[in-house]
Scaffold this active site. Structure first.
Site, PDB file in Angstrom:
ATOM      1  N   THR A  75       0.949  -1.415  -0.045  1.00  0.00           N
ATOM      2  CA  THR A  75       0.060   0.227   0.021  1.00  0.00           C
ATOM      3  C   THR A  75       0.811   1.462   0.071  1.00  0.00           C
ATOM      4  O   THR A  75       0.299   2.332   0.181  1.00  0.00           O
ATOM      5  CB  THR A  75      -0.791  -0.059   1.276  1.00  0.00           C
ATOM      6  OG1 THR A  75      -0.224   0.152   2.379  1.00  0.00           O
ATOM      7  CG2 THR A  75      -1.820  -1.177   1.297  1.00  0.00           C
ATOM      8  N   TRP A  76       2.189   1.086  -0.144  1.00  0.00           N
ATOM      9  CA  TRP A  76       2.939   2.199  -0.420  1.00  0.00           C
ATOM     10  C   TRP A  76       2.618   3.298  -1.209  1.00  0.00           C
ATOM     11  O   TRP A  76       2.376   2.908  -2.404  1.00  0.00           O
ATOM     12  CB  TRP A  76       4.492   1.820  -0.358  1.00  0.00           C
ATOM     13  CG  TRP A  76       5.383   2.803  -0.052  1.00  0.00           C
ATOM     14  CD1 TRP A  76       5.166   4.228   0.529  1.00  0.00           C
ATOM     15  CD2 TRP A  76       6.781   2.914  -0.403  1.00  0.00           C
ATOM     16  NE1 TRP A  76       6.474   4.849   0.713  1.00  0.00           N
ATOM     17  CE2 TRP A  76       7.498   4.179   0.022  1.00  0.00           C
ATOM     18  CE3 TRP A  76       7.709   1.917  -0.978  1.00  0.00           C
ATOM     19  CZ2 TRP A  76       8.743   4.247   0.066  1.00  0.00           C
ATOM     20  CZ3 TRP A  76       9.080   2.165  -1.238  1.00  0.00           C
ATOM     21  CH2 TRP A  76       9.575   3.404  -0.565  1.00  0.00           C
ATOM     22  N   ASP A  94      -0.580  -5.124   3.477  1.00  0.00           N
ATOM     23  CA  ASP A  94       0.671  -4.684   3.978  1.00  0.00           C
ATOM     24  C   ASP A  94       0.609  -3.132   3.946  1.00  0.00           C
ATOM     25  O   ASP A  94       0.808  -2.703   3.048  1.00  0.00           O
ATOM     26  CB  ASP A  94       2.085  -5.193   3.299  1.00  0.00           C
ATOM     27  CG  ASP A  94       3.147  -4.636   4.071  1.00  0.00           C
ATOM     28  OD1 ASP A  94       3.680  -5.155   4.936  1.00  0.00           O
ATOM     29  OD2 ASP A  94       3.736  -3.476   3.475  1.00  0.00           O
ATOM     30  N   TYR A 104       3.644   5.156   5.365  1.00  0.00           N
ATOM     31  CA  TYR A 104       2.923   5.450   4.227  1.00  0.00           C
ATOM     32  C   TYR A 104       2.065   6.715   4.062  1.00  0.00           C
ATOM     33  O   TYR A 104       0.997   6.518   4.672  1.00  0.00           O
ATOM     34  CB  TYR A 104       2.449   4.231   3.727  1.00  0.00           C
ATOM     35  CG  TYR A 104       3.401   3.125   3.552  1.00  0.00           C
ATOM     36  CD1 TYR A 104       4.759   3.067   3.359  1.00  0.00           C
ATOM     37  CD2 TYR A 104       2.978   1.607   3.301  1.00  0.00           C
ATOM     38  CE1 TYR A 104       5.557   2.019   3.435  1.00  0.00           C
ATOM     39  CE2 TYR A 104       3.739   0.488   3.203  1.00  0.00           C
ATOM     40  CZ  TYR A 104       5.147   0.847   3.384  1.00  0.00           C
ATOM     41  OH  TYR A 104       6.125  -0.248   3.530  1.00  0.00           O
ATOM     42  N   TYR A 116       9.212  -8.063  -0.525  1.00  0.00           N
ATOM     43  CA  TYR A 116       8.498  -6.689  -0.934  1.00  0.00           C
ATOM     44  C   TYR A 116       9.052  -6.099  -2.105  1.00  0.00           C
ATOM     45  O   TYR A 116      10.257  -6.750  -2.742  1.00  0.00           O
ATOM     46  CB  TYR A 116       8.457  -5.510   0.147  1.00  0.00           C
ATOM     47  CG  TYR A 116       9.761  -4.739   0.616  1.00  0.00           C
ATOM     48  CD1 TYR A 116      10.637  -3.976  -0.278  1.00  0.00           C
ATOM     49  CD2 TYR A 116      10.437  -5.172   1.662  1.00  0.00           C
ATOM     50  CE1 TYR A 116      11.646  -3.146   0.198  1.00  0.00           C
ATOM     51  CE2 TYR A 116      11.562  -4.440   2.280  1.00  0.00           C
ATOM     52  CZ  TYR A 116      12.134  -3.586   1.385  1.00  0.00           C
ATOM     53  OH  TYR A 116      13.580  -2.737   1.642  1.00  0.00           O
TER      54      TYR A 116
HETATM   55  N1  LIG Z   1       9.085  -3.167   4.647  1.00  0.00           N
HETATM   56  C1  LIG Z   1       9.447  -2.215   3.885  1.00  0.00           C
HETATM   57  O1  LIG Z   1      10.717  -1.553   4.185  1.00  0.00           O
HETATM   58  C2  LIG Z   1       9.011  -1.770   2.543  1.00  0.00           C
HETATM   59  C3  LIG Z   1       9.766  -1.171   1.633  1.00  0.00           C
HETATM   60  C4  LIG Z   1       9.234  -1.120   0.335  1.00  0.00           C
HETATM   61  C5  LIG Z   1       7.831  -1.614   0.105  1.00  0.00           C
HETATM   62  N2  LIG Z   1       7.139  -2.265   1.032  1.00  0.00           N
HETATM   63  C6  LIG Z   1       6.049  -2.985   0.717  1.00  0.00           C
HETATM   64  O2  LIG Z   1       5.821  -3.601  -0.386  1.00  0.00           O
HETATM   65  C7  LIG Z   1       4.827  -3.251  -1.390  1.00  0.00           C
HETATM   66  C8  LIG Z   1       5.343  -3.379  -2.865  1.00  0.00           C
HETATM   67  O3  LIG Z   1       6.483  -2.558  -3.092  1.00  0.00           O
HETATM   68  P1  LIG Z   1       6.478  -1.072  -3.695  1.00  0.00           P
HETATM   69  O4  LIG Z   1       4.994  -0.443  -3.706  1.00  0.00           O
HETATM   70  O5  LIG Z   1       7.720  -0.693  -3.409  1.00  0.00           O
HETATM   71  O6  LIG Z   1       6.640  -1.665  -5.307  1.00  0.00           O
HETATM   72  P2  LIG Z   1       6.370  -2.831  -6.288  1.00  0.00           P
HETATM   73  O7  LIG Z   1       5.014  -3.593  -5.897  1.00  0.00           O
HETATM   74  O8  LIG Z   1       7.418  -3.575  -6.740  1.00  0.00           O
HETATM   75  O9  LIG Z   1       5.816  -2.040  -7.778  1.00  0.00           O
HETATM   76  C9  LIG Z   1       4.842  -0.941  -7.569  1.00  0.00           C
HETATM   77  C10 LIG Z   1       4.665  -0.651  -9.113  1.00  0.00           C
HETATM   78  O10 LIG Z   1       4.183  -1.596  -9.873  1.00  0.00           O
HETATM   79  C11 LIG Z   1       3.029  -1.134 -10.775  1.00  0.00           C
HETATM   80  N3  LIG Z   1       2.262  -2.431 -10.896  1.00  0.00           N
HETATM   81  C12 LIG Z   1       1.767  -3.346  -9.939  1.00  0.00           C
HETATM   82  N4  LIG Z   1       1.151  -4.338 -10.404  1.00  0.00           N
HETATM   83  C13 LIG Z   1       1.077  -4.369 -11.848  1.00  0.00           C
HETATM   84  C14 LIG Z   1       0.857  -5.081 -12.937  1.00  0.00           C
HETATM   85  N5  LIG Z   1       0.387  -6.153 -12.826  1.00  0.00           N
HETATM   86  N6  LIG Z   1       1.474  -4.742 -14.240  1.00  0.00           N
HETATM   87  C15 LIG Z   1       2.114  -3.523 -14.499  1.00  0.00           C
HETATM   88  N7  LIG Z   1       2.388  -2.891 -13.293  1.00  0.00           N
HETATM   89  C16 LIG Z   1       2.270  -3.045 -12.069  1.00  0.00           C
HETATM   90  C17 LIG Z   1       2.394  -0.260  -9.771  1.00  0.00           C
HETATM   91  O11 LIG Z   1       1.372   0.545 -10.333  1.00  0.00           O
HETATM   92  P3  LIG Z   1       0.022   0.988 -10.009  1.00  0.00           P
HETATM   93  O12 LIG Z   1       0.193   1.554  -8.810  1.00  0.00           O
HETATM   94  O13 LIG Z   1      -0.325   1.784 -10.969  1.00  0.00           O
HETATM   95  O14 LIG Z   1      -0.805  -0.277 -10.231  1.00  0.00           O
HETATM   96  C18 LIG Z   1       3.450   0.523  -9.177  1.00  0.00           C
HETATM   97  O15 LIG Z   1       3.988   1.453 -10.105  1.00  0.00           O
HETATM   98  C19 LIG Z   1       4.896  -1.683  -0.779  1.00  0.00           C
HETATM   99  O16 LIG Z   1       3.500  -0.926  -1.526  1.00  0.00           O
HETATM  100  C20 LIG Z   1       4.986  -1.837   0.701  1.00  0.00           C
HETATM  101  O17 LIG Z   1       3.709  -2.308   0.957  1.00  0.00           O
HETATM  102  C21 LIG Z   1       7.815  -2.439   2.122  1.00  0.00           C
END
Ligand SMILES: NC(=O)c1ccc[n+]([C@@H]2O[C@H](COP(=O)([O-])OP(=O)(O)OC[C@H]3O[C@@H](n4cnc5c(N)ncnc54)[C@H](OP(=O)(O)O)[C@@H]3O)[C@@H](O)[C@H]2O)c1
Length: 278
Positions: A15-16, A45, A50, A189
């Site tokens: 949900t970031w 998550d 966020y 993640y």
């Molecule tokens: N614990 C930590 O320190 C930490 C750090 C980073 C992240 N996280 C968690 O992990 C989650 C995921 O990581 P993230 O948000 O960094 O990046 P990610 O999930 O690797 O990438 C998100 C990007 O991918 C795009 N996307 C999603 N599904 C897609 C699909 N089927 N086809 C094409 N593009 C797609 C999204 O676009 P749209 O938004 O336009 O759909 C967004 O631009 C976070 O939201 C957070 O909850 C945790």
């Protein structure tokens, strides 16, 4: 898969950056989360970080129609909220935004200055108070976890949430084996490399592999993380189309030959590298 004794879907929703747009954007994001919940995803998550609570507030709205026990809600607290009192305040604020009275899993977002023993004792207290079902950490490397276990053997660290994608495979060397040895669930993640989801450049051979399997490059990336059913992947998606594509990626199967092609492009780690963090 299981986190402690709780069953969770192997695919969760990150949900970031959710909840930071206008009303129309929020409506779309809520619809995306609800689509996921209604199609078998029970893990969400989030974190106090966020949007400084905006993501938790959006999740709170999204989950209104559902039974709380159906969901597995994860949130995280800042390392500077890692003493019992600061943690309890942070948690109560998170619960209020999420419109719930407990979390399934509460994580220290990354290692900080508070002694880990104090943090783990605080988490045990919150667990006893019924405010959280389980607790864990995020962005802990193997040495951090060993230290935590050593200083607080009675703590049940159920989860470590870490960066894991094709371009960041370092954890396979010693962190994943350590998790498996200690019964720690791995949440991976940023399966798409975070940012706008275009961060991981796939060489032609993998783009060709995706085409041959009639999947998108994103589905290849996600299905690869999910390949062994030992990592809970939490892509963030803001639209129903993206959530739909991510759910479909769960059905992708791999032959050893295909995995070998992937390994050639993004080799397994052969030595220890420090944990990468986004
Ligand atoms: N614990 C930590 O320190 C930490 C750090 C980073 C992240 N996280 C968690 O992990 C989650 C995921 O990581 P993230 O948000 O960094 O990046 P990610 O999930 O690797 O990438 C998100 C990007 O991918 C795009 N996307 C999603 N599904 C897609 C699909 N089927 N086809 C094409 N593009 C797609 C999204 O676009 P749209 O938004 O336009 O759909 C967004 O631009 C976070 O939201 C957070 O909850 C945790």
């Amino acid at each position: 898969m299981k986190i402690g004794s709780q069953s969770v879907s192997n695919l969760g929703m990150g949900t970031w950056y959710l909840g930071e747009g206008d009303a129309q954007q929020s409506t779309q994001e809520i619809a995306a989360l609800r689509y996921g919940i209604e199609h078998g995803i029970n893990v969400i998550d989030t974190a106090e970080m966020y949007g400084q609570g905006a993501a938790e507030s959006l999740v709170g709205q999204a989950i209104i129609p559902y039974q709380r026990e159906q969901l597995f809600l994860i949130s995280k607290f800042y390392p500077w909220h890692a003493t019992l009192n600061t943690m309890r305040t942070a948690l109560k604020n998170s619960l209020q935004r999420l419109q719930t009275n407990y979390l399934d899993l509460y994580l220290l977002h990354w290692p900080g200055d508070t002694p880990i023993k104090e943090t783990l004792q605080g988490l045990q207290t919150l667990q006893r108070e019924g405010l959280i079902k389980q607790y864990g950490v995020s962005n802990f490397d193997t040495a951090d976890l060993r230290m935590a276990h050593l200083t607080m053997p009675s703590a049940t660290i159920s989860t470590n949430e870490v960066l894991y994608n094709l371009d960041s495979r370092g954890i396979e060397y010693d962190l994943l084996p350590y998790h498996q040895d200690q019964g720690i669930a791995t949440i991976g993640y940023s399966p798409f490399g975070s940012g706008d989801g275009q961060e991981i450049h796939l060489p032609d051979a993998l783009a060709e592999l995706a085409r041959a399997k009639q999947i998108t490059v994103h589905q290849l990336l996600l299905a690869w993380v999910l390949r062994n059913n030992d990592v809970l992947a939490i892509p963030k998606a803001s639209s129903i189309d993206h959530v739909q594509a991510n759910i479909a990626a769960q059905a992708v199967t791999w032959t050893p030959q295909e995995l070998a092609v992937i390994d050639q492009a993004f080799p397994r780690p052969t030595r220890k590298t420090p944990l990468k963090v986004i």
